[in-house]
Motif scaffolding. Structure first.
Motif, PDB file in Angstrom:
ATOM      1  N   PHE A  13      35.942  69.989  36.906  1.00  0.00           N
ATOM      2  CA  PHE A  13      36.605  68.714  37.178  1.00  0.00           C
ATOM      3  C   PHE A  13      36.385  67.762  36.020  1.00  0.00           C
ATOM      4  CE2 PHE A  13      32.304  68.034  38.780  1.00  0.00           C
ATOM      5  CZ  PHE A  13      32.021  66.733  38.414  1.00  0.00           C
ATOM      6  N   ALA A  14      37.065  66.632  36.069  1.00  0.00           N
ATOM      7  CA  ALA A  14      36.938  65.629  35.009  1.00  0.00           C
ATOM      8  C   ALA A  14      37.026  64.246  35.635  1.00  0.00           C
ATOM      9  CB  ALA A  14      38.035  65.815  33.965  1.00  0.00           C
ATOM     10  N   PHE A  15      36.507  63.257  34.922  1.00  0.00           N
ATOM     11  CA  PHE A  15      36.649  61.855  35.327  1.00  0.00           C
ATOM     12  C   PHE A  15      37.896  61.318  34.632  1.00  0.00           C
ATOM     13  CE2 PHE A  15      32.201  62.743  36.040  1.00  0.00           C
ATOM     14  CZ  PHE A  15      31.938  62.089  37.240  1.00  0.00           C
ATOM     15  N   VAL A  16      38.854  60.893  35.422  1.00  0.00           N
ATOM     16  CA  VAL A  16      40.168  60.517  34.896  1.00  0.00           C
ATOM     17  C   VAL A  16      40.388  59.023  35.073  1.00  0.00           C
ATOM     18  CG1 VAL A  16      42.636  60.994  34.977  1.00  0.00           C
ATOM     19  CG2 VAL A  16      40.999  62.795  35.591  1.00  0.00           C
ATOM     20  N   THR A  17      40.830  58.378  33.997  1.00  0.00           N
ATOM     21  CA  THR A  17      41.137  56.949  34.030  1.00  0.00           C
ATOM     22  C   THR A  17      42.634  56.756  33.773  1.00  0.00           C
ATOM     23  OG1 THR A  17      38.936  56.403  33.176  1.00  0.00           O
ATOM     24  CG2 THR A  17      40.628  54.687  33.039  1.00  0.00           C
ATOM     25  N   PHE A  18      43.346  56.335  34.806  1.00  0.00           N
ATOM     26  CA  PHE A  18      44.746  55.962  34.650  1.00  0.00           C
ATOM     27  C   PHE A  18      44.884  54.457  34.441  1.00  0.00           C
ATOM     28  CE2 PHE A  18      45.118  59.795  37.461  1.00  0.00           C
ATOM     29  CZ  PHE A  18      45.766  60.610  36.548  1.00  0.00           C
ATOM     30  N   ASP A  19      43.897  53.711  34.999  1.00  0.00           N
ATOM     31  CA  ASP A  19      43.910  52.251  34.938  1.00  0.00           C
ATOM     32  C   ASP A  19      42.513  51.791  34.543  1.00  0.00           C
ATOM     33  OD1 ASP A  19      43.998  49.537  35.309  1.00  0.00           O
ATOM     34  OD2 ASP A  19      44.558  49.600  37.419  1.00  0.00           O
ATOM     35  N   ILE A  20      42.396  51.111  33.403  1.00  0.00           N
ATOM     36  CA  ILE A  20      41.081  50.672  32.923  1.00  0.00           C
ATOM     37  C   ILE A  20      40.404  49.759  33.935  1.00  0.00           C
ATOM     38  CG2 ILE A  20      39.878  49.353  31.138  1.00  0.00           C
ATOM     39  CD1 ILE A  20      41.920  50.327  29.138  1.00  0.00           C
ATOM     40  N   GLY A  21      41.178  48.929  34.608  1.00  0.00           N
ATOM     41  CA  GLY A  21      40.611  48.023  35.597  1.00  0.00           C
ATOM     42  C   GLY A  21      40.024  48.755  36.792  1.00  0.00           C
ATOM     43  N   GLU A  22      40.609  49.884  37.138  1.00  0.00           N
ATOM     44  CA  GLU A  22      40.128  50.670  38.270  1.00  0.00           C
ATOM     45  C   GLU A  22      38.957  51.555  37.879  1.00  0.00           C
ATOM     46  OE1 GLU A  22      39.745  52.240  42.045  1.00  0.00           O
ATOM     47  OE2 GLU A  22      41.016  50.563  41.426  1.00  0.00           O
ATOM     48  N   GLY A  23      38.937  51.997  36.627  1.00  0.00           N
ATOM     49  CA  GLY A  23      37.854  52.874  36.186  1.00  0.00           C
ATOM     50  C   GLY A  23      38.165  54.340  36.420  1.00  0.00           C
ATOM     51  N   ALA A  24      37.181  55.177  36.147  1.00  0.00           N
ATOM     52  CA  ALA A  24      37.355  56.626  36.227  1.00  0.00           C
ATOM     53  C   ALA A  24      37.101  57.143  37.625  1.00  0.00           C
ATOM     54  CB  ALA A  24      36.410  57.316  35.245  1.00  0.00           C
ATOM     55  N   HIS A  25      37.889  58.134  38.029  1.00  0.00           N
ATOM     56  CA  HIS A  25      37.708  58.828  39.301  1.00  0.00           C
ATOM     57  C   HIS A  25      37.616  60.328  39.020  1.00  0.00           C
ATOM     58  CE1 HIS A  25      38.629  55.605  42.325  1.00  0.00           C
ATOM     59  NE2 HIS A  25      39.067  55.028  41.217  1.00  0.00           N
ATOM     60  N   PRO A  26      36.786  61.057  39.779  1.00  0.00           N
ATOM     61  CA  PRO A  26      36.664  62.501  39.558  1.00  0.00           C
ATOM     62  C   PRO A  26      37.770  63.270  40.272  1.00  0.00           C
ATOM     63  CG  PRO A  26      35.123  61.804  41.250  1.00  0.00           C
ATOM     64  CD  PRO A  26      35.821  60.559  40.779  1.00  0.00           C
ATOM     65  N   PHE A  27      38.467  64.134  39.537  1.00  0.00           N
ATOM     66  CA  PHE A  27      39.497  64.996  40.105  1.00  0.00           C
ATOM     67  C   PHE A  27      39.321  66.402  39.548  1.00  0.00           C
ATOM     68  CE2 PHE A  27      41.842  60.819  39.879  1.00  0.00           C
ATOM     69  CZ  PHE A  27      41.787  60.560  41.239  1.00  0.00           C
ATOM     70  N   ARG A  50      46.463  56.294  47.254  1.00  0.00           N
ATOM     71  CA  ARG A  50      47.723  56.120  47.990  1.00  0.00           C
ATOM     72  C   ARG A  50      48.790  55.454  47.130  1.00  0.00           C
ATOM     73  NH1 ARG A  50      44.254  54.280  52.304  1.00  0.00           N
ATOM     74  NH2 ARG A  50      43.918  55.958  53.826  1.00  0.00           N
ATOM     75  N   GLN A  51      48.373  54.590  46.241  1.00  0.00           N
ATOM     76  CA  GLN A  51      49.321  53.843  45.417  1.00  0.00           C
ATOM     77  C   GLN A  51      49.538  54.471  44.035  1.00  0.00           C
ATOM     78  OE1 GLN A  51      47.882  49.814  45.201  1.00  0.00           O
ATOM     79  NE2 GLN A  51      47.529  49.661  47.401  1.00  0.00           N
ATOM     80  N   LEU A  52      48.845  55.577  43.770  1.00  0.00           N
ATOM     81  CA  LEU A  52      48.820  56.128  42.422  1.00  0.00           C
ATOM     82  C   LEU A  52      50.203  56.528  41.923  1.00  0.00           C
ATOM     83  CD1 LEU A  52      46.677  56.651  40.289  1.00  0.00           C
ATOM     84  CD2 LEU A  52      46.419  58.973  41.191  1.00  0.00           C
ATOM     85  N   SER A  53      50.977  57.222  42.744  1.00  0.00           N
ATOM     86  CA  SER A  53      52.271  57.735  42.279  1.00  0.00           C
ATOM     87  C   SER A  53      53.232  56.613  41.893  1.00  0.00           C
ATOM     88  CB  SER A  53      52.907  58.614  43.362  1.00  0.00           C
ATOM     89  OG  SER A  53      53.123  57.863  44.541  1.00  0.00           O
ATOM     90  N   ARG A  54      53.057  55.429  42.473  1.00  0.00           N
ATOM     91  CA  ARG A  54      53.953  54.310  42.161  1.00  0.00           C
ATOM     92  C   ARG A  54      53.640  53.666  40.819  1.00  0.00           C
ATOM     93  NH1 ARG A  54      53.580  50.673  47.471  1.00  0.00           N
ATOM     94  NH2 ARG A  54      51.624  51.797  47.757  1.00  0.00           N
ATOM     95  N   HIS A  55      52.432  53.926  40.304  1.00  0.00           N
ATOM     96  CA  HIS A  55      52.011  53.282  39.058  1.00  0.00           C
ATOM     97  C   HIS A  55      52.020  54.220  37.864  1.00  0.00           C
ATOM     98  CE1 HIS A  55      50.903  49.737  41.321  1.00  0.00           C
ATOM     99  NE2 HIS A  55      50.107  50.448  42.098  1.00  0.00           N
ATOM    100  N   LEU A  56      52.280  55.508  38.089  1.00  0.00           N
ATOM    101  CA  LEU A  56      52.243  56.479  36.996  1.00  0.00           C
ATOM    102  C   LEU A  56      53.647  56.913  36.619  1.00  0.00           C
ATOM    103  CD1 LEU A  56      49.298  58.800  38.141  1.00  0.00           C
ATOM    104  CD2 LEU A  56      49.205  56.768  36.685  1.00  0.00           C
ATOM    105  N   SER A  57      53.835  57.166  35.338  1.00  0.00           N
ATOM    106  CA  SER A  57      55.135  57.637  34.855  1.00  0.00           C
ATOM    107  C   SER A  57      54.922  58.426  33.568  1.00  0.00           C
ATOM    108  CB  SER A  57      56.083  56.457  34.597  1.00  0.00           C
ATOM    109  OG  SER A  57      55.532  55.583  33.621  1.00  0.00           O
ATOM    110  N   PRO A  58      55.826  59.348  33.237  1.00  0.00           N
ATOM    111  CA  PRO A  58      55.692  60.114  31.989  1.00  0.00           C
ATOM    112  C   PRO A  58      55.574  59.189  30.779  1.00  0.00           C
ATOM    113  CG  PRO A  58      57.362  61.097  33.390  1.00  0.00           C
ATOM    114  CD  PRO A  58      56.976  59.793  34.040  1.00  0.00           C
TER     115      PRO A  58
END
Length: 440
Positions: free
Chosen positions: A249-263, A287-295
């Motif tokens: 697994f890895a710690f993934v950061t999509f949003d710096i404000g939210e920080g890293a989450h393990p997936f 729950r809100q992740l898909s609305r904030h991510l895009s290619p």
């Protein structure tokens, strides 16, 4: 983990006992008063040493993955070190508050105040004592918030980031109040090593440098929703990515404000620096992740970590792989990796537990992957076919002399299967691997 913590506490107690038996040990009064005073010292030592251990483990030391069983186990040890540290701090505080009662019961005549054994001047001792008292109140509050799972992670994260500051204050409290004789004894050497390690870890945490050497940037390639509550994110990482083993697994950061989450990385390493994460909506953030991510959006990945790896499987044991819900992700990576690595193919029974196989997004993919791996037999369990039980597994593998179970899914199901299998197969015939994927 229990053995590790018990051994750690025993080492501290032995070092403490060595100092008591040394010729230079300073008595503090009557036997009763000495017992009270040393109890106060020992609970304080256990607390600060466990805090030091927790701080060191918080730096995600990858070199400890092999001896401790993976980064998930390191985080589990970190969590319980912190809980026990606050518990011993509470005992230390209660003993300190009972000073007047102890003096009445033990007799005050001839006893030496423990603070006077310190090598530091009285103003520093008073400051250290006051800081220690206020820090313990804050630690109590933080522990309650941490154990309260309903408390928002977004709010908990900045509070938890204050722990290094609190730790450094507790170190100051311990140093200025520790008996002067400690520092030329084994207990002094042990404290010096732990305080130095914990202080360095605190600085790394406060400056945001934890895991820096394992952080790699990249961008999102695609985002899709196999089901309304699962988002699949494929990322392409920069050249610094070292690759990964299936099941890590890895710690993934999509949003710096939210920080890293393990997936868990749900794809095999194909050498093209692409990684896939299948993320289930389990909280406000996911729950809100898909609305904030895009290619094209940036992503930062730290890792890889973990030892949930089929290469570690015992080929002489019956292999039983069990996944429930989103816990199928490491097995997807395993099956993908085995497609091009038939030389290390493993004969196994893969049990996948779902609510409804017709609506599950992974069943079709699993069937396709297992079709190319005749050694892997897929079993899908849902409401219609019935729940997977330890008794059914034991009956199915009754002819096996030993079995090895790899489980990824809800903790409750894992514990039920582990206990049931050990009852069905007494002795050491079953080895159970389960990732402790609770980072809070």
């Amino acid at each position: 983990m229990r053995i590790t913590l018990a051994s750690f506490l025993a080492i501290i107690a032995l070092a403490w006992g060595w100092e008591i038996l040394s010729p230079g040990h300073q008595a503090v009064g009557s036997l009763a008063w000495t017992v009270y005073h040393e109890g106060l010292i020992l609970t304080g030592l256990w607390s600060i040493c466990l805090m030091s251990l927790a701080m060191i483990l918080a730096t995600r030391p990858a070199w400890l993955e092999r001896p401790l069983g993976g980064m998930d186990q390191i985080y589990r040890l970190h969590k319980w070190s912190g809980i026990l540290a606050v518990g011993f701090a509470a005992a230390h505080w209660l003993l300190e508050m009972a000073d007047d009662v102890a003096e009445t019961l033990a007799g005050g005549a001839g006893h030496v105040d423990g603070d006077e054994l310190s090598a530091f001047a009285e103003p520093l001792r008073d400051l250290g004592e006051d800081l220690g008292e206020w820090v313990i109140y804050v630690l109590f509050a933080l522990l309650l918030i941490t154990l309260w799972k309903q408390f928002s992670y977004r709010l908990w994260r900045p509070l938890h980031r204050a722990m290094p500051v609190l730790y450094l204050l507790v170190v100051f409290h311990a140093v200025v109040l520790a008996p002067a004789g400690y520092w030329n004894q084994p207990i002094g050497l042990l404290l010096t090593v732990l305080f130095a390690g914990g202080s360095v870890a605190s600085v790394l945490s406060l400056t945001g440098r934890i895991g820096r050497k394992r952080k790699v940037g990249g961008s999102i390639v695609s985002v899709r929703n196999p089901t309304p509550d699962v988002v699949e994110v494929q990322c392409r990482l920069d050249k610094q990515w070292r690759g990964h083993r299936s099941g890590q697994f890895a710690f993934v950061t999509f949003d710096i404000g939210e920080g890293a989450h393990p997936f868990t990385i749900a794809s095999a390493d194909n050498g093209d620096r692409t990684v896939t994460f299948d993320i289930k909506a389990l909280g406000d953030y996911t729950r809100q992740l898909s609305r904030h991510l895009s290619p094209g959006s940036p992503v930062q990945v730290e890792g890889p970590y973990g030892r949930f790896d089929y290469h570690r499987a015992n080929r002489r044991a019956r292999q039983i792989w069990i996944a429930a819900g989103i816990g199928i992700t490491p097995f997807l990576a395993w099956l993908e990796s085995l497609q091009g690595d038939r030389a290390t193919a493993v004969a196994a029974d893969l049990h996948y537990c779902v609510r409804d196989r017709t609506a599950d997004p992974f069943v079709e993919r699993l069937e396709a992957l297992c079709a190319g791996l005749p050694e892997v037999r897929l079993h899908v369990h849902d409401k219609q076919s019935g729940r997977l039980t330890a008794e059914a597994l034991a009956t199915e593998s009754a002819d096996a002399k030993r079995a090895e179970v790899w489980f990824c899914g809800p903790r409750g199901l894992g514990e039920a299967l582990r206990g049931g299998l050990h009852q069905a197969w007494p002795g050491n015939r079953v080895r159970f691997h389960q990732e402790a994927f609770e980072m809070r």
